[in-house]
Write a protein that holds these residues in place. Structure first.
Motif, mmCIF file in Angstrom:
data_model
loop_
_atom_site.group_PDB
_atom_site.id
_atom_site.type_symbol
_atom_site.label_atom_id
_atom_site.label_comp_id
_atom_site.label_asym_id
_atom_site.label_seq_id
_atom_site.Cartn_x
_atom_site.Cartn_y
_atom_site.Cartn_z
ATOM 1 N N HIS A 185 -13.061 1.212 2.489
ATOM 2 C CA HIS A 185 -11.839 0.546 2.957
ATOM 3 C C HIS A 185 -10.991 0.187 1.746
ATOM 4 C CE1 HIS A 185 -9.526 -3.116 4.400
ATOM 5 N NE2 HIS A 185 -9.056 -2.095 5.130
ATOM 6 N N ALA A 186 -9.712 0.587 1.809
ATOM 7 C CA ALA A 186 -8.815 0.286 0.673
ATOM 8 C C ALA A 186 -7.369 0.429 1.118
ATOM 9 C CB ALA A 186 -9.113 1.225 -0.494
ATOM 10 N N GLU A 187 -6.474 -0.162 0.296
ATOM 11 C CA GLU A 187 -5.028 0.033 0.475
ATOM 12 C C GLU A 187 -4.552 0.914 -0.663
ATOM 13 O OE1 GLU A 187 -3.031 -3.665 0.784
ATOM 14 O OE2 GLU A 187 -3.930 -4.171 2.741
ATOM 15 N N ALA A 188 -3.738 1.913 -0.332
ATOM 16 C CA ALA A 188 -3.322 2.885 -1.340
ATOM 17 C C ALA A 188 -1.896 3.330 -1.051
ATOM 18 C CB ALA A 188 -4.268 4.069 -1.326
ATOM 19 N N ARG A 189 -1.443 4.308 -1.814
ATOM 20 C CA ARG A 189 -0.103 4.870 -1.622
ATOM 21 C C ARG A 189 -0.243 6.383 -1.479
ATOM 22 N NH1 ARG A 189 3.569 3.100 -6.410
ATOM 23 N NH2 ARG A 189 5.234 3.813 -5.001
ATOM 24 N N ASP A 190 0.445 6.926 -0.456
ATOM 25 C CA ASP A 190 0.459 8.373 -0.235
ATOM 26 C C ASP A 190 1.858 8.911 -0.476
ATOM 27 O OD1 ASP A 190 -2.186 8.481 0.313
ATOM 28 O OD2 ASP A 190 -1.996 8.979 2.443
ATOM 29 N N LEU A 191 1.976 10.226 -0.463
ATOM 30 C CA LEU A 191 3.250 10.896 -0.690
ATOM 31 C C LEU A 191 3.600 11.746 0.518
ATOM 32 C CD1 LEU A 191 2.705 12.155 -4.369
ATOM 33 C CD2 LEU A 191 4.091 10.201 -3.625
ATOM 34 N N ARG A 192 4.921 11.638 0.902
ATOM 35 C CA ARG A 192 5.400 12.526 1.946
ATOM 36 C C ARG A 192 5.734 13.872 1.322
ATOM 37 N NH1 ARG A 192 7.756 7.522 3.534
ATOM 38 N NH2 ARG A 192 6.951 6.858 5.587
ATOM 39 N N ALA A 193 6.042 14.839 2.159
ATOM 40 C CA ALA A 193 6.335 16.184 1.658
ATOM 41 C C ALA A 193 7.545 16.198 0.734
ATOM 42 C CB ALA A 193 6.556 17.133 2.841
ATOM 43 N N ASP A 194 8.492 15.222 0.927
ATOM 44 C CA ASP A 194 9.682 15.192 0.068
ATOM 45 C C ASP A 194 9.458 14.387 -1.199
ATOM 46 O OD1 ASP A 194 9.520 12.644 1.050
ATOM 47 O OD2 ASP A 194 11.456 12.678 2.101
ATOM 48 N N GLY A 195 8.202 13.922 -1.417
ATOM 49 C CA GLY A 195 7.870 13.183 -2.633
ATOM 50 C C GLY A 195 8.001 11.687 -2.499
ATOM 51 N N THR A 196 8.434 11.187 -1.338
ATOM 52 C CA THR A 196 8.597 9.751 -1.143
ATOM 53 C C THR A 196 7.232 9.103 -0.994
ATOM 54 O OG1 THR A 196 10.666 10.163 0.007
ATOM 55 C CG2 THR A 196 9.679 7.987 0.277
ATOM 56 N N ALA A 197 7.010 7.994 -1.699
ATOM 57 C CA ALA A 197 5.746 7.258 -1.611
ATOM 58 C C ALA A 197 5.833 6.230 -0.498
ATOM 59 C CB ALA A 197 5.427 6.595 -2.937
ATOM 60 N N PHE A 198 4.694 5.953 0.145
ATOM 61 C CA PHE A 198 4.646 4.921 1.185
ATOM 62 C C PHE A 198 3.236 4.329 1.188
ATOM 63 C CE2 PHE A 198 3.280 8.806 3.121
ATOM 64 C CZ PHE A 198 2.303 8.470 4.050
ATOM 65 N N PRO A 199 3.151 3.015 1.532
ATOM 66 C CA PRO A 199 1.858 2.337 1.499
ATOM 67 C C PRO A 199 1.010 2.695 2.740
ATOM 68 C CG PRO A 199 3.549 0.817 2.207
ATOM 69 C CD PRO A 199 4.267 2.087 1.868
ATOM 70 N N VAL A 200 -0.298 2.795 2.524
ATOM 71 C CA VAL A 200 -1.217 3.103 3.629
ATOM 72 C C VAL A 200 -2.466 2.251 3.508
ATOM 73 C CG1 VAL A 200 -0.436 5.481 3.931
ATOM 74 C CG2 VAL A 200 -2.261 4.990 2.309
ATOM 75 N N GLU A 201 -3.107 2.038 4.652
ATOM 76 C CA GLU A 201 -4.431 1.406 4.689
ATOM 77 C C GLU A 201 -5.425 2.504 5.108
ATOM 78 O OE1 GLU A 201 -6.928 -2.053 7.102
ATOM 79 O OE2 GLU A 201 -4.788 -1.761 7.479
ATOM 80 N N VAL A 202 -6.487 2.639 4.347
ATOM 81 C CA VAL A 202 -7.429 3.749 4.569
ATOM 82 C C VAL A 202 -8.823 3.197 4.849
ATOM 83 C CG1 VAL A 202 -8.445 5.838 3.609
ATOM 84 C CG2 VAL A 202 -6.095 5.214 3.012
ATOM 85 N N ARG A 203 -9.424 3.712 5.918
ATOM 86 C CA ARG A 203 -10.836 3.468 6.199
ATOM 87 C C ARG A 203 -11.523 4.831 6.309
ATOM 88 N NH1 ARG A 203 -12.193 -1.684 7.821
ATOM 89 N NH2 ARG A 203 -10.415 -3.069 8.238
ATOM 90 N N GLY A 204 -12.726 4.930 5.785
ATOM 91 C CA GLY A 204 -13.383 6.237 5.811
ATOM 92 C C GLY A 204 -14.900 6.144 5.820
ATOM 93 N N ALA A 205 -15.518 7.219 6.242
ATOM 94 C CA ALA A 205 -16.986 7.317 6.276
ATOM 95 C C ALA A 205 -17.371 8.799 6.362
ATOM 96 C CB ALA A 205 -17.568 6.555 7.464
ATOM 97 N N ALA A 206 -18.637 9.061 6.107
ATOM 98 C CA ALA A 206 -19.155 10.437 6.190
ATOM 99 C C ALA A 206 -19.918 10.620 7.507
ATOM 100 C CB ALA A 206 -20.073 10.725 5.009
ATOM 101 N N PHE A 207 -19.950 11.838 7.989
ATOM 102 C CA PHE A 207 -20.757 12.163 9.179
ATOM 103 C C PHE A 207 -21.310 13.580 9.009
ATOM 104 C CE2 PHE A 207 -16.461 13.524 10.066
ATOM 105 C CZ PHE A 207 -16.589 14.729 10.736
#
Length: 414
Positions: free
Chosen positions: A376-398
């Motif tokens: 679980h973390a808060e990060a920044r992603d990029l749109r296809a046009d290069g614009t950054a935006f904040p995201v909250e990410v949760r993840g796990a393996a299966f």
């Protein structure tokens, strides 16, 4: 709301089809069993006939050898006559003394006789054969006897009669020989054999396992008169003059007794084997139908689950990304594609849509998920046009059949 209805495990289906298959197998096996039983019966019958045929060869040879030995007495009688012509007188007394020893132990010899001029003058033993004494062979009223005598006179060789009823009673055969002394006809020598006594000297009367007969030219003259229709085995009994008798024999209980017993054992064993195979065919077909139905239901359930999965995956409001163990995107739902301004994200890596400042967090995500923990973390992603935006990410393996996968749930925080 999506409702999933769980399907019950399938029960054993295809009973009717399995029964039909087992019935078809049973019919085929019954046909094979019938053919095999027939073959078995013929084989047993052939073996029994061969075995019985071999067992009567020895009595047939014994009978032939005994008759040949008795016919040889004619040579002894001829020698007696020639010697008596050299030393005349007391012929009757010398005849009785000679043939008494010649006849000793030969219970099957009814008569040893000499017929000077064709008329019996010397007969041994006389008791029971009184009607023979004085009988004129040259004028016998019986055609077969006259024929034998004429043949003996013409050939000078031993003649052997067919079996017939003797003058003194009983079934017998007669060996005769014309005797010539100094080139002139002297008379006839005869050895009369008793057929029942000849047979009694063989092992045949003591065998309770067979019925037998003696035949000449296909006609029974002694023994069981009903064997002609019983398919007897036959042994040849060679006789003088190139003649022969036939010893016929059949099992006392008939040919079918042993074959029937063997058939019952074979049929019972075959029927049990056929029943077992039929049961195995039924179980196999039933099991095959069950497995086929199970596969069909499992496939149907898998398709239903896959359809449900795609519906849930595609309708989620948060972005869903599935990565392989190296971080390459394998699948992305419409929400994930929309927030990143892309039409599709398959085959992308983190460098394509994660802000450079957040790439270390992505590496941490791979490590934590690989350890089996939730990320679980808060990060920044990029749109296809290069614009950054904040995201909250949760993840796990299966785990999946192809290996481990990583699921990331991304929520747009802008």
């Amino acid at each position: 709301m999506i409702q999933v209805v769980a399907s019950d495990m399938p029960t054993l289906p295809g009973r009717g089809r399995a029964l039909l298959g087992a019935l078809a197998a049973a019919l085929v096996l019954c046909l094979c069993l019938a053919l095999a039983s027939r073959w078995q019966g013929e084989r047993v019958l052939a073996e029994e006939r061969q075995e019985l045929g071999e067992s009567i060869q020895a009595p047939a040879r014994f009978l032939s050898d005994t008759i040949t030995l008795r016919v040889g007495m004619l040579t002894m009688l001829e020698g007696f006559v020639r010697n008596s012509e050299l030393v005349p007188g007391h012929l009757q007394e010398r005849f009785e003394n000679f043939v008494r020893y010649l006849h000793y132990g030969s219970e099957d010899v009814r008569v040893l006789g000499l017929a000077p001029g064709g008329v019996f003058r010397y007969v041994y033993p006389l008791a029971g054969n009184e009607t023979v004494l004085g009988h004129d062979l040259l004028h016998d009223s019986r055609p077969q006897v006259r024929g034998d005598v004429e043949r003996a006179l013409a050939t000078g060789q031993v003649t052997f009669s067919i079996p017939y009823e003797l003058r003194q009673g009983g079934l017998g055969v007669v060996a005769r020989r014309a005797l010539n002394v100094d080139g002139k006809f002297w008379g006839l020598a005869a050895v009369v054999l008793d057929v029942p006594a000849l047979v009694a000297a063989t092992p045949l009367p003591n065998r309770t396992d067979i019925r037998f007969s003696l035949a000449r030219e296909g006609r029974i003259f002694y023994g069981d008169a009903d064997l002609a229709e019983a398919r007897p085995v036959i042994a040849t009994v060679p006789l003088p003059e190139g003649q022969h008798w036939e010893l016929w024999a059949v099992p006392s209980e008939g040919w079918d007794a042993r074959a029937s017993e063997s058939y019952r054992v074979f049929a019972f064993t075959g029927a049990a084997f056929a029943a077992l195979l039929t049961l195995l065919v039924y179980v196999f077909l039933r099991r095959t139908a069950f497995l086929r139905r199970t596969v069909e239901l499992t496939t149907q359930q898998a398709r239903t689950s896959e359809s449900l999965y795609h519906r849930v995956f595609d309708s989620a409001l948060d972005g869903l990304l599935i990565f392989d163990a190296r971080g390459k995107v394998l699948s992305a739902n419409p929400a994930a594609c929309a927030m990143h301004g892309r039409r599709g994200m398959e085959s992308l890596t983190a460098r394509d849509f994660v802000h450079p400042d957040s790439l270390p967090l992505f590496q941490e995500f791979l490590t934590v998920a690989d350890q089996g923990r939730e990320f679980h973390a808060e990060a920044r992603d990029l749109r296809a046009d290069g614009t950054a935006f904040p995201v909250e990410v949760r993840g796990a393996a299966f785990a999946v059949a192809g290996g481990r996968r990583l699921l990331a749930v991304v929520r747009d925080r802008s």
